[in-house]
Design a protein around this motif. Structure first.
Motif, PDB file in Angstrom:
ATOM      1  N   GLY A  25       8.458  -5.584  -6.784  1.00  0.00           N
ATOM      2  CA  GLY A  25       7.971  -4.561  -5.860  1.00  0.00           C
ATOM      3  C   GLY A  25       6.506  -4.246  -6.087  1.00  0.00           C
ATOM      4  N   TYR A  26       6.138  -3.067  -5.599  1.00  0.00           N
ATOM      5  CA  TYR A  26       4.736  -2.640  -5.616  1.00  0.00           C
ATOM      6  C   TYR A  26       4.660  -1.207  -6.126  1.00  0.00           C
ATOM      7  CZ  TYR A  26       5.126  -6.341  -2.142  1.00  0.00           C
ATOM      8  OH  TYR A  26       5.450  -7.507  -1.489  1.00  0.00           O
ATOM      9  N   MET A  27       3.607  -0.917  -6.899  1.00  0.00           N
ATOM     10  CA  MET A  27       3.404   0.431  -7.421  1.00  0.00           C
ATOM     11  C   MET A  27       1.917   0.659  -7.642  1.00  0.00           C
ATOM     12  SD  MET A  27       5.153   2.287 -10.767  1.00  0.00           S
ATOM     13  CE  MET A  27       6.768   2.490 -10.022  1.00  0.00           C
ATOM     14  N   GLY A  28       1.539   1.922  -7.589  1.00  0.00           N
ATOM     15  CA  GLY A  28       0.202   2.321  -8.001  1.00  0.00           C
ATOM     16  C   GLY A  28      -0.819   2.503  -6.901  1.00  0.00           C
ATOM     17  N   GLY A  29      -0.432   2.313  -5.670  1.00  0.00           N
ATOM     18  CA  GLY A  29      -1.405   2.366  -4.591  1.00  0.00           C
ATOM     19  C   GLY A  29      -1.378   3.646  -3.789  1.00  0.00           C
ATOM     20  N   HIS A  30      -2.113   3.617  -2.682  1.00  0.00           N
ATOM     21  CA  HIS A  30      -2.260   4.789  -1.831  1.00  0.00           C
ATOM     22  C   HIS A  30      -1.714   4.560  -0.418  1.00  0.00           C
ATOM     23  CE1 HIS A  30      -5.909   2.310  -1.593  1.00  0.00           C
ATOM     24  NE2 HIS A  30      -5.829   2.561  -0.293  1.00  0.00           N
ATOM     25  N   VAL A  31      -1.063   3.434  -0.178  1.00  0.00           N
ATOM     26  CA  VAL A  31      -0.495   3.117   1.129  1.00  0.00           C
ATOM     27  C   VAL A  31       1.019   3.210   1.025  1.00  0.00           C
ATOM     28  CG1 VAL A  31      -0.203   1.288   2.853  1.00  0.00           C
ATOM     29  CG2 VAL A  31      -2.410   1.597   1.726  1.00  0.00           C
ATOM     30  N   GLY A  32       1.642   3.977   1.921  1.00  0.00           N
ATOM     31  CA  GLY A  32       3.091   4.084   1.919  1.00  0.00           C
ATOM     32  C   GLY A  32       3.740   2.841   2.496  1.00  0.00           C
ATOM     33  N   ASN A  33       4.867   2.439   1.907  1.00  0.00           N
ATOM     34  CA  ASN A  33       5.634   1.285   2.371  1.00  0.00           C
ATOM     35  C   ASN A  33       4.775   0.038   2.592  1.00  0.00           C
ATOM     36  OD1 ASN A  33       8.209   2.646   2.477  1.00  0.00           O
ATOM     37  ND2 ASN A  33       7.356   3.769   4.216  1.00  0.00           N
ATOM     38  N   PRO A  34       4.049  -0.386   1.571  1.00  0.00           N
ATOM     39  CA  PRO A  34       3.179  -1.558   1.742  1.00  0.00           C
ATOM     40  C   PRO A  34       3.997  -2.837   1.911  1.00  0.00           C
ATOM     41  CG  PRO A  34       3.345  -1.017  -0.563  1.00  0.00           C
ATOM     42  CD  PRO A  34       4.060   0.079   0.197  1.00  0.00           C
ATOM     43  N   THR A  35       3.424  -3.770   2.618  1.00  0.00           N
ATOM     44  CA  THR A  35       3.999  -5.106   2.734  1.00  0.00           C
ATOM     45  C   THR A  35       3.285  -6.010   1.734  1.00  0.00           C
ATOM     46  OG1 THR A  35       2.412  -5.883   4.369  1.00  0.00           O
ATOM     47  CG2 THR A  35       4.409  -4.763   5.206  1.00  0.00           C
ATOM     48  N   TYR A  36       3.811  -7.185   1.543  1.00  0.00           N
ATOM     49  CA  TYR A  36       3.176  -8.169   0.674  1.00  0.00           C
ATOM     50  C   TYR A  36       1.759  -8.454   1.156  1.00  0.00           C
ATOM     51  CZ  TYR A  36       2.296 -12.603  -1.692  1.00  0.00           C
ATOM     52  OH  TYR A  36       1.744 -13.609  -2.444  1.00  0.00           O
ATOM     53  N   GLU A  37       1.601  -8.587   2.452  1.00  0.00           N
ATOM     54  CA  GLU A  37       0.265  -8.862   3.011  1.00  0.00           C
ATOM     55  C   GLU A  37      -0.697  -7.711   2.735  1.00  0.00           C
ATOM     56  OE1 GLU A  37      -0.798 -11.790   4.024  1.00  0.00           O
ATOM     57  OE2 GLU A  37       1.210 -12.531   3.593  1.00  0.00           O
ATOM     58  N   ASP A  38      -0.225  -6.459   2.862  1.00  0.00           N
ATOM     59  CA  ASP A  38      -1.070  -5.304   2.540  1.00  0.00           C
ATOM     60  C   ASP A  38      -1.552  -5.369   1.092  1.00  0.00           C
ATOM     61  OD1 ASP A  38      -0.592  -4.147   5.071  1.00  0.00           O
ATOM     62  OD2 ASP A  38       1.100  -2.950   4.330  1.00  0.00           O
ATOM     63  N   VAL A  39      -0.629  -5.668   0.194  1.00  0.00           N
ATOM     64  CA  VAL A  39      -0.943  -5.682  -1.232  1.00  0.00           C
ATOM     65  C   VAL A  39      -1.849  -6.862  -1.568  1.00  0.00           C
ATOM     66  CG1 VAL A  39       0.051  -5.858  -3.547  1.00  0.00           C
ATOM     67  CG2 VAL A  39       1.168  -4.436  -1.824  1.00  0.00           C
ATOM     68  N   LYS A  40      -1.542  -8.018  -1.014  1.00  0.00           N
ATOM     69  CA  LYS A  40      -2.324  -9.221  -1.310  1.00  0.00           C
ATOM     70  C   LYS A  40      -3.777  -9.082  -0.853  1.00  0.00           C
ATOM     71  CE  LYS A  40      -1.966 -14.182  -1.157  1.00  0.00           C
ATOM     72  NZ  LYS A  40      -1.187 -15.331  -0.807  1.00  0.00           N
ATOM     73  N   LYS A  41      -4.011  -8.360   0.255  1.00  0.00           N
ATOM     74  CA  LYS A  41      -5.387  -8.145   0.724  1.00  0.00           C
ATOM     75  C   LYS A  41      -6.206  -7.371  -0.300  1.00  0.00           C
ATOM     76  CE  LYS A  41      -4.125  -6.806   4.974  1.00  0.00           C
ATOM     77  NZ  LYS A  41      -4.244  -6.061   6.214  1.00  0.00           N
ATOM     78  N   GLY A  42      -5.525  -6.569  -1.135  1.00  0.00           N
ATOM     79  CA  GLY A  42      -6.215  -5.865  -2.205  1.00  0.00           C
ATOM     80  C   GLY A  42      -6.751  -4.505  -1.852  1.00  0.00           C
ATOM     81  N   ASP A  43      -6.468  -4.011  -0.656  1.00  0.00           N
ATOM     82  CA  ASP A  43      -7.014  -2.693  -0.310  1.00  0.00           C
ATOM     83  C   ASP A  43      -5.960  -1.589  -0.288  1.00  0.00           C
ATOM     84  OD1 ASP A  43      -5.737  -3.487   1.999  1.00  0.00           O
ATOM     85  OD2 ASP A  43      -7.524  -3.491   3.260  1.00  0.00           O
ATOM     86  N   SER A  44      -4.734  -1.882  -0.703  1.00  0.00           N
ATOM     87  CA  SER A  44      -3.686  -0.854  -0.742  1.00  0.00           C
ATOM     88  C   SER A  44      -3.669  -0.115  -2.070  1.00  0.00           C
ATOM     89  CB  SER A  44      -2.305  -1.480  -0.500  1.00  0.00           C
ATOM     90  OG  SER A  44      -1.892  -2.210  -1.637  1.00  0.00           O
ATOM     91  N   GLY A  45      -4.305  -0.703  -3.082  1.00  0.00           N
ATOM     92  CA  GLY A  45      -4.305  -0.110  -4.414  1.00  0.00           C
ATOM     93  C   GLY A  45      -3.071  -0.445  -5.237  1.00  0.00           C
ATOM     94  N   HIS A  46      -2.077  -1.085  -4.632  1.00  0.00           N
ATOM     95  CA  HIS A  46      -0.843  -1.401  -5.344  1.00  0.00           C
ATOM     96  C   HIS A  46      -0.995  -2.629  -6.229  1.00  0.00           C
ATOM     97  CE1 HIS A  46       1.616   1.512  -3.258  1.00  0.00           C
ATOM     98  NE2 HIS A  46       1.127   1.096  -2.107  1.00  0.00           N
ATOM     99  N   LEU A  47      -0.194  -2.651  -7.275  1.00  0.00           N
ATOM    100  CA  LEU A  47      -0.052  -3.819  -8.122  1.00  0.00           C
ATOM    101  C   LEU A  47       1.324  -4.425  -7.863  1.00  0.00           C
ATOM    102  CD1 LEU A  47      -1.301  -2.395 -11.548  1.00  0.00           C
ATOM    103  CD2 LEU A  47      -2.644  -3.417  -9.726  1.00  0.00           C
TER     104      LEU A  47
END
Length: 172
Positions: A30-52
């Motif tokens: 999964g994903y944790m640590g970011g500022h975007v709710g319900n991120p997708t893999y694409e959101d996280v991979k772009k690097g601007d969601s803050g999630h790891l």
């Protein structure tokens, strides 16, 4: 049951090391640590969601302790690299221990210091220890990837440089 959450680069490579012991109920990507709710893999991979990319482990501490999980965790990552892990570069692949309790924070801090004091690495141990945040389960195709796509998983691990690093630093 308790939860432990670790970021160690690509979550595909972080499931199997934990998924093989009695006392481990589940290991979920999964994903944790970011500022975007319900991120997708694409959101996280772009690097601007803050999630790891993380794995969240549900475990029975009377059978498998948090300290044992930490020992496994350190032996899966390069704790000196804050720019990503192995071939996976960027913010979403940074290593981190997300702690769920004050007790986990204390144990993670002691474990990190013991690794630093061991002299195993010539560079500083920079892996962050952070408070756990909302956990978002990754898409189904990411779950148990090593079981679903064993050839792809093996090739990805080989190409990533992870196994070479682990062999050189941990004799794994």
């Amino acid at each position: 049951m308790e939860k432990a959450t670790f970021a160690g680069g690509c979550f595909w490579c972080m499931v199997k090391p934990f998924d093989q012991f009695d006392g481990i109920d589940s290991v979920v990507s999964g994903y944790m640590g970011g500022h975007v709710g319900n991120p997708t893999y694409e959101d996280v991979k772009k690097g601007d969601s803050g999630h790891l990319e993380v794995v969240q482990i549900q475990f029975d501490p009377t059978i498998f302790t948090y300290e044992q999980l930490l020992d496994i965790y350190w032996q899966q990552i390069d704790p000196t690299d804050n720019e990503g892990q192995f071939q996976d570069r960027g913010e979403s692949y940074r290593p981190a221990v997300f702690v769920h309790t004050d007790e986990q924070f204390e144990k993670a801090t002691i474990s990190k210091q013991a690794l630093a004091d061991s002299g195993r690495f010539s560079k500083p141990i920079i892996t962050a220890i952070l408070p756990a945040q909302a956990f978002y389960i990754a898409e189904e195709y990411h779950q148990d990837f090593y079981k679903k796509e064993p050839e792809h998983y093996a090739k990805d691990r080989e190409l990533s440089g992870r196994d070479t690093f682990l062999q050189e630093n941990w004799n794994k």
